[in-house]
Design a protein around this motif. Structure first.
Motif, mmCIF file in Angstrom:
data_model
loop_
_atom_site.group_PDB
_atom_site.id
_atom_site.type_symbol
_atom_site.label_atom_id
_atom_site.label_comp_id
_atom_site.label_asym_id
_atom_site.label_seq_id
_atom_site.Cartn_x
_atom_site.Cartn_y
_atom_site.Cartn_z
ATOM 1 N N TYR A 95 0.863 -1.185 0.000
ATOM 2 C CA TYR A 95 0.000 0.000 0.000
ATOM 3 C C TYR A 95 0.893 1.226 0.000
ATOM 4 O O TYR A 95 1.655 1.446 0.939
ATOM 5 N N CYS A 96 0.843 1.993 -1.073
ATOM 6 C CA CYS A 96 1.707 3.157 -1.187
ATOM 7 C C CYS A 96 0.934 4.314 -1.789
ATOM 8 O O CYS A 96 0.296 4.173 -2.838
ATOM 9 N N LEU A 97 0.988 5.458 -1.122
ATOM 10 C CA LEU A 97 0.403 6.703 -1.606
ATOM 11 C C LEU A 97 1.513 7.739 -1.646
ATOM 12 O O LEU A 97 2.362 7.777 -0.747
ATOM 13 N N ALA A 98 1.522 8.575 -2.675
ATOM 14 C CA ALA A 98 2.560 9.597 -2.806
ATOM 15 C C ALA A 98 1.952 10.881 -3.356
ATOM 16 O O ALA A 98 1.061 10.839 -4.204
ATOM 17 N N ARG A 99 2.467 11.997 -2.870
ATOM 18 C CA ARG A 99 2.034 13.300 -3.377
ATOM 19 C C ARG A 99 2.961 13.696 -4.518
ATOM 20 O O ARG A 99 4.185 13.537 -4.425
ATOM 21 N N ASP A 100 2.397 14.187 -5.582
ATOM 22 C CA ASP A 100 3.154 14.548 -6.770
ATOM 23 C C ASP A 100 4.135 15.676 -6.451
ATOM 24 O O ASP A 100 3.780 16.642 -5.769
ATOM 25 N N GLY A 101 5.341 15.567 -6.964
ATOM 26 C CA GLY A 101 6.354 16.584 -6.719
ATOM 27 C C GLY A 101 6.166 17.863 -7.517
ATOM 28 O O GLY A 101 6.665 18.918 -7.136
ATOM 29 N N ASP A 102 5.447 17.786 -8.618
ATOM 30 C CA ASP A 102 5.228 18.962 -9.464
ATOM 31 C C ASP A 102 3.893 19.651 -9.198
ATOM 32 O O ASP A 102 3.774 20.856 -9.394
ATOM 33 N N ASP A 103 2.893 18.883 -8.812
ATOM 34 C CA ASP A 103 1.553 19.430 -8.568
ATOM 35 C C ASP A 103 1.048 18.882 -7.243
ATOM 36 O O ASP A 103 0.652 17.714 -7.159
ATOM 37 N N PRO A 104 1.047 19.682 -6.175
ATOM 38 C CA PRO A 104 0.674 19.184 -4.854
ATOM 39 C C PRO A 104 -0.803 18.833 -4.699
ATOM 40 O O PRO A 104 -1.203 18.328 -3.654
ATOM 41 N N THR A 105 -1.609 19.043 -5.733
ATOM 42 C CA THR A 105 -3.013 18.636 -5.669
ATOM 43 C C THR A 105 -3.225 17.239 -6.241
ATOM 44 O O THR A 105 -4.340 16.740 -6.265
ATOM 45 N N ILE A 106 -2.140 16.617 -6.704
ATOM 46 C CA ILE A 106 -2.225 15.282 -7.301
ATOM 47 C C ILE A 106 -1.539 14.266 -6.394
ATOM 48 O O ILE A 106 -0.442 14.505 -5.886
ATOM 49 N N PHE A 107 -2.200 13.123 -6.217
ATOM 50 C CA PHE A 107 -1.669 12.018 -5.431
ATOM 51 C C PHE A 107 -1.678 10.767 -6.298
ATOM 52 O O PHE A 107 -2.586 10.572 -7.114
ATOM 53 N N HIS A 108 -0.664 9.933 -6.130
ATOM 54 C CA HIS A 108 -0.560 8.682 -6.875
ATOM 55 C C HIS A 108 -0.665 7.538 -5.881
ATOM 56 O O HIS A 108 -0.207 7.648 -4.734
ATOM 57 N N PHE A 109 -1.267 6.442 -6.323
ATOM 58 C CA PHE A 109 -1.385 5.290 -5.425
ATOM 59 C C PHE A 109 -1.055 3.996 -6.155
ATOM 60 O O PHE A 109 -1.226 3.880 -7.369
ATOM 61 N N PHE A 110 -0.541 3.051 -5.370
ATOM 62 C CA PHE A 110 -0.299 1.690 -5.836
ATOM 63 C C PHE A 110 -0.639 0.776 -4.681
ATOM 64 O O PHE A 110 -0.085 0.929 -3.587
ATOM 65 N N GLU A 111 -1.569 -0.110 -4.915
ATOM 66 C CA GLU A 111 -2.031 -1.010 -3.861
ATOM 67 C C GLU A 111 -2.070 -2.430 -4.420
ATOM 68 O O GLU A 111 -2.402 -2.630 -5.586
ATOM 69 N N ARG A 112 -1.728 -3.386 -3.569
ATOM 70 C CA ARG A 112 -1.768 -4.791 -3.975
ATOM 71 C C ARG A 112 -2.530 -5.555 -2.897
ATOM 72 O O ARG A 112 -2.213 -5.441 -1.710
ATOM 73 N N TYR A 113 -3.520 -6.318 -3.335
ATOM 74 C CA TYR A 113 -4.417 -7.029 -2.423
ATOM 75 C C TYR A 113 -4.392 -8.524 -2.694
ATOM 76 O O TYR A 113 -4.132 -8.954 -3.818
ATOM 77 N N THR A 114 -4.731 -9.301 -1.668
ATOM 78 C CA THR A 114 -4.826 -10.749 -1.826
ATOM 79 C C THR A 114 -6.057 -11.149 -2.630
ATOM 80 O O THR A 114 -6.126 -12.257 -3.130
ATOM 81 N N GLY A 115 -7.017 -10.238 -2.751
ATOM 82 C CA GLY A 115 -8.216 -10.527 -3.528
ATOM 83 C C GLY A 115 -9.323 -9.526 -3.254
ATOM 84 O O GLY A 115 -9.144 -8.542 -2.519
ATOM 85 N N ARG A 116 -10.468 -9.804 -3.853
ATOM 86 C CA ARG A 116 -11.611 -8.893 -3.779
ATOM 87 C C ARG A 116 -12.047 -8.616 -2.341
ATOM 88 O O ARG A 116 -12.327 -7.478 -1.979
ATOM 89 N N LYS A 117 -12.110 -9.647 -1.508
ATOM 90 C CA LYS A 117 -12.557 -9.449 -0.129
ATOM 91 C C LYS A 117 -11.659 -8.460 0.611
ATOM 92 O O LYS A 117 -12.146 -7.573 1.318
ATOM 93 N N ALA A 118 -10.367 -8.563 0.436
ATOM 94 C CA ALA A 118 -9.430 -7.644 1.101
ATOM 95 C C ALA A 118 -9.646 -6.210 0.616
ATOM 96 O O ALA A 118 -9.635 -5.264 1.413
ATOM 97 N N PHE A 119 -9.856 -6.038 -0.681
ATOM 98 C CA PHE A 119 -10.114 -4.716 -1.250
ATOM 99 C C PHE A 119 -11.412 -4.134 -0.682
ATOM 100 O O PHE A 119 -11.467 -2.973 -0.285
#
Length: 123
Positions: free
Chosen positions: A58-82
């Motif tokens: 689970y990773c969230l990051a704020r954009d270095g060029d535009d502070p109103t933009i956030f990027h995310f990358f998430e990995r789940y074991t499956g639908r129930k976890a999500f």
């Protein structure tokens, strides 16, 4: 080029969520006056994710060029976890009450899994 999400469009429906392991990545566009508050919520969701059994990454990051933009990358074991993650009170409040977010772009993908074998042996 600005996306529809950056102009205030939300994903109106999710694609079918896999029953087994998957990743989701994308971009969140915050209303400028709420970007700092959104970062604070994301700091807390990141802390809480460490205790969720079905979250692999689970990773969230704020954009270095535009502070109103956030990027995310998430990995789940499956639908129930999500679903369990998204049903938490902090996430439901963020989605339904806080109004910090203008739009979201997300893509659901299957991870490339390592081949079976002797891990790390490159000989």
């Amino acid at each position: 080029m600005a996306s529809d999400a950056s102009k205030g469009g939300f994903m109106t429906e999710l694609p079918p969520i896999p029953e087994d392991e998957f990743c989701v990545f994308g971009t969140v566009y915050a209303h400028p006056e709420h970007a700092d508050a959104l970062e604070a919520v994301y700091a807390e969701t990141t802390r809480l994710s460490a205790f969720e059994l079905g979250i692999i990454y689970y990773c969230l990051a704020r954009d270095g060029d535009d502070p109103t933009i956030f990027h995310f990358f998430e990995r789940y074991t499956g639908r129930k976890a999500f679903e369990d993650h998204n049903n938490q009170p902090i996430i439901q409040k963020l989605i339904n009450e806080d109004r910090y977010i203008k739009g979201v772009e997300a893509k659901f993908v299957k991870p490339i899994l390592p081949t079976a074998g002797r891990g790390g042996d490159r000989s």
